[in-house]
Design a protein around this motif. Structure first.
Motif, PDB file in Angstrom:
ATOM      1  N   UNK A  64       2.998  -7.577   6.196  1.00 21.65           N
ATOM      2  CA  UNK A  64       1.807  -8.083   5.536  1.00 21.65           C
ATOM      3  C   UNK A  64       2.217  -8.645   4.175  1.00 21.65           C
ATOM      4  N   UNK A  65       1.898  -9.915   3.952  1.00 22.21           N
ATOM      5  CA  UNK A  65       2.138 -10.525   2.637  1.00 22.21           C
ATOM      6  C   UNK A  65       0.837 -11.137   2.142  1.00 22.21           C
ATOM      7  N   UNK A  66       0.286 -10.521   1.108  1.00 16.38           N
ATOM      8  CA  UNK A  66      -0.915 -11.019   0.428  1.00 16.38           C
ATOM      9  C   UNK A  66      -2.162 -10.991   1.298  1.00 16.38           C
ATOM     10  N   UNK A  67      -2.174 -10.196   2.337  1.00 18.77           N
ATOM     11  CA  UNK A  67      -3.352 -10.082   3.202  1.00 18.77           C
ATOM     12  C   UNK A  67      -4.028  -8.743   2.944  1.00 18.77           C
ATOM     13  N   UNK A  68      -5.350  -8.736   2.954  1.00 19.47           N
ATOM     14  CA  UNK A  68      -6.090  -7.485   2.788  1.00 19.47           C
ATOM     15  C   UNK A  68      -5.711  -6.524   3.911  1.00 19.47           C
ATOM     16  N   UNK A  69      -5.792  -5.241   3.625  1.00 21.70           N
ATOM     17  CA  UNK A  69      -5.481  -4.230   4.642  1.00 21.70           C
ATOM     18  C   UNK A  69      -6.235  -2.954   4.320  1.00 21.70           C
ATOM     19  N   UNK A  70      -6.371  -2.123   5.325  1.00 18.35           N
ATOM     20  CA  UNK A  70      -6.904  -0.774   5.167  1.00 18.35           C
ATOM     21  C   UNK A  70      -5.840   0.164   5.699  1.00 18.35           C
ATOM     22  N   UNK A  71      -5.330   1.032   4.857  1.00 14.13           N
ATOM     23  CA  UNK A  71      -4.206   1.881   5.236  1.00 14.13           C
ATOM     24  C   UNK A  71      -4.484   2.748   6.455  1.00 14.13           C
ATOM     25  N   UNK A  72      -5.699   3.257   6.590  1.00 17.29           N
ATOM     26  CA  UNK A  72      -5.976   4.107   7.752  1.00 17.29           C
ATOM     27  C   UNK A  72      -5.928   3.306   9.051  1.00 17.29           C
ATOM     28  N   UNK A  73      -6.312   2.030   9.001  1.00 16.60           N
ATOM     29  CA  UNK A  73      -6.235   1.168  10.192  1.00 16.60           C
ATOM     30  C   UNK A  73      -4.777   0.841  10.521  1.00 16.60           C
ATOM     31  N   UNK A  74      -3.998   0.559   9.503  1.00 19.91           N
ATOM     32  CA  UNK A  74      -2.572   0.297   9.716  1.00 19.91           C
ATOM     33  C   UNK A  74      -1.920   1.537  10.328  1.00 19.91           C
ATOM     34  N   UNK A  75      -2.226   2.697   9.785  1.00 16.46           N
ATOM     35  CA  UNK A  75      -1.675   3.965  10.296  1.00 16.46           C
ATOM     36  C   UNK A  75      -2.070   4.164  11.758  1.00 16.46           C
ATOM     37  N   UNK A  76      -3.308   3.855  12.098  1.00 18.05           N
ATOM     38  CA  UNK A  76      -3.815   4.035  13.460  1.00 18.05           C
ATOM     39  C   UNK A  76      -3.021   3.218  14.476  1.00 18.05           C
ATOM     40  N   UNK A  77      -2.718   1.956  14.150  1.00 10.99           N
ATOM     41  CA  UNK A  77      -2.079   1.084  15.134  1.00 10.99           C
ATOM     42  C   UNK A  77      -0.550   1.167  15.129  1.00 10.99           C
ATOM     43  N   UNK A  78       0.026   1.854  14.131  1.00 12.75           N
ATOM     44  CA  UNK A  78       1.479   2.058  14.128  1.00 12.75           C
ATOM     45  C   UNK A  78       1.866   3.184  15.077  1.00 12.75           C
ATOM     46  N   UNK A  79       3.003   3.027  15.722  1.00 15.98           N
ATOM     47  CA  UNK A  79       3.573   4.099  16.524  1.00 15.98           C
ATOM     48  C   UNK A  79       4.198   5.142  15.602  1.00 15.98           C
ATOM     49  N   UNK A  80       4.422   6.339  16.114  1.00 15.96           N
ATOM     50  CA  UNK A  80       5.172   7.338  15.367  1.00 15.96           C
ATOM     51  C   UNK A  80       6.565   6.778  15.090  1.00 15.96           C
ATOM     52  N   UNK A  81       7.012   6.869  13.853  1.00 20.26           N
ATOM     53  CA  UNK A  81       8.282   6.274  13.456  1.00 20.26           C
ATOM     54  C   UNK A  81       8.145   4.824  13.013  1.00 20.26           C
ATOM     55  N   UNK A  82       6.913   4.289  13.085  1.00 19.15           N
ATOM     56  CA  UNK A  82       6.676   2.903  12.702  1.00 19.15           C
ATOM     57  C   UNK A  82       6.692   2.692  11.202  1.00 19.15           C
ATOM     58  N   UNK A  83       6.840   1.436  10.805  1.00 20.28           N
ATOM     59  CA  UNK A  83       6.963   1.070   9.396  1.00 20.28           C
ATOM     60  C   UNK A  83       5.964  -0.028   9.045  1.00 20.28           C
ATOM     61  N   UNK A  84       5.346   0.120   7.876  1.00 22.09           N
ATOM     62  CA  UNK A  84       4.456  -0.895   7.313  1.00 22.09           C
ATOM     63  C   UNK A  84       5.117  -1.436   6.052  1.00 22.09           C
ATOM     64  N   UNK A  85       5.317  -2.756   6.010  1.00 20.93           N
ATOM     65  CA  UNK A  85       5.908  -3.409   4.842  1.00 20.93           C
ATOM     66  C   UNK A  85       4.892  -4.397   4.305  1.00 20.93           C
ATOM     67  N   UNK A  86       4.530  -4.253   3.027  1.00 17.98           N
ATOM     68  CA  UNK A  86       3.572  -5.175   2.433  1.00 17.98           C
ATOM     69  C   UNK A  86       3.965  -5.546   1.016  1.00 17.98           C
ATOM     70  N   UNK A  87       3.666  -6.786   0.661  1.00 22.05           N
ATOM     71  CA  UNK A  87       3.788  -7.262  -0.720  1.00 22.05           C
ATOM     72  C   UNK A  87       2.439  -7.849  -1.077  1.00 22.05           C
ATOM     73  N   UNK A  88       1.895  -7.424  -2.210  1.00 15.98           N
ATOM     74  CA  UNK A  88       0.528  -7.780  -2.571  1.00 15.98           C
ATOM     75  C   UNK A  88       0.438  -8.374  -3.973  1.00 15.98           C
ATOM     76  N   UNK A  89      -0.621  -9.154  -4.189  1.00 14.14           N
ATOM     77  CA  UNK A  89      -0.986  -9.617  -5.523  1.00 14.14           C
ATOM     78  C   UNK A  89      -1.897  -8.550  -6.099  1.00 14.14           C
ATOM     79  N   UNK A  90      -1.489  -7.958  -7.224  1.00 12.97           N
ATOM     80  CA  UNK A  90      -2.236  -6.853  -7.807  1.00 12.97           C
ATOM     81  C   UNK A  90      -3.449  -7.280  -8.620  1.00 12.97           C
TER      82      UNK A  90
END
Length: 196
Positions: A64-90
């Motif tokens: 995810x680069x500069x896209x809105x996200x909800x961490x609980x939704x990202x967590x839900x769709x990730x597999x165990x051992x999965x990784x979320x990488x994001x860069x955001x504009x603060x």
């Protein structure tokens, strides 16, 4: 998440039949459908990233680069051992310059900063694998460049027009004449989160 036209995605050379993308801007979504779907990439439209249109435990990695996200939704769709990488504009991005130009405080979501996001990630159960935050200085050497910048980043300069903001532009022009430039803050943060 937030694939744009798919140009960057295609440079990854990830197996197309194992790649899914989301896009919420309709022109880009249609572009992705036309360009990426024929390759075998799954393309999904999302109006809001509150609900990702995928089942639980679907992905090994989400980018995810500069896209809105909800961490609980990202967590839900990730597999165990999965990784979320994001860069955001603060939330501090262009905030001071916007106030100087518009003569009013920019309304920002103060949750859009690294400390808050890391706290939420820990609460959800993510492991923090890496994180960083940076405040860069962006220099403007011309009031016309400021006007152009403000006109294309409308969410940071809401209601901007040269006529409406002439007083602010004139003040900034005077500062450029005296100091040589006007600076603005570019606020960025990144996180790499792992799901157990």
């Amino acid at each position: 998440m937030g694939t744009g036209g798919g140009e960057v995605l295609l440079t990854f050379e990830h197996p197309y039949n194992q790649t899914s993308v989301t896009e919420g801007y309709l022109p880009n979504y249609h572009l992705c459908k036309k360009k990426l779907e024929p390759l075998g990439i799954t393309v999904k439209f999302v109006e809001e990233d509150d609900v990702l249109p995928f089942s639980e435990n679907s992905f090994d990695i989400i980018l995810n680069r500069h896209e809105a996200f909800r961490l609980d939704e990202v967590h839900r769709v990730l597999k165990s051992g999965g990784i979320f990488i994001t860069q955001q504009v603060g939330c501090e991005n262009s905030r001071t310059l916007s106030k100087r130009l518009l003569k009013k405080e920019l309304e920002v979501d103060v949750r859009n900063q690294l400390t808050y996001q890391l706290e939420q990630a820990r609460k959800i159960g993510f492991e923090i694998l890496n994180s960083d935050e940076f405040y860069a200085q962006l220099k403007f050497f011309d009031a016309g460049a400021i006007a152009y910048y403000a006109s294309i980043i409308e969410w940071e300069f809401p209601g901007f027009s040269v006529d409406r903001c002439l007083e602010g532009l004139t003040e900034l022009h005077q500062e450029i004449e005296e100091e040589g430039f006007v600076s603005s803050v570019e606020h960025r943060y990144m996180m790499v989160l792992g799901k157990s």
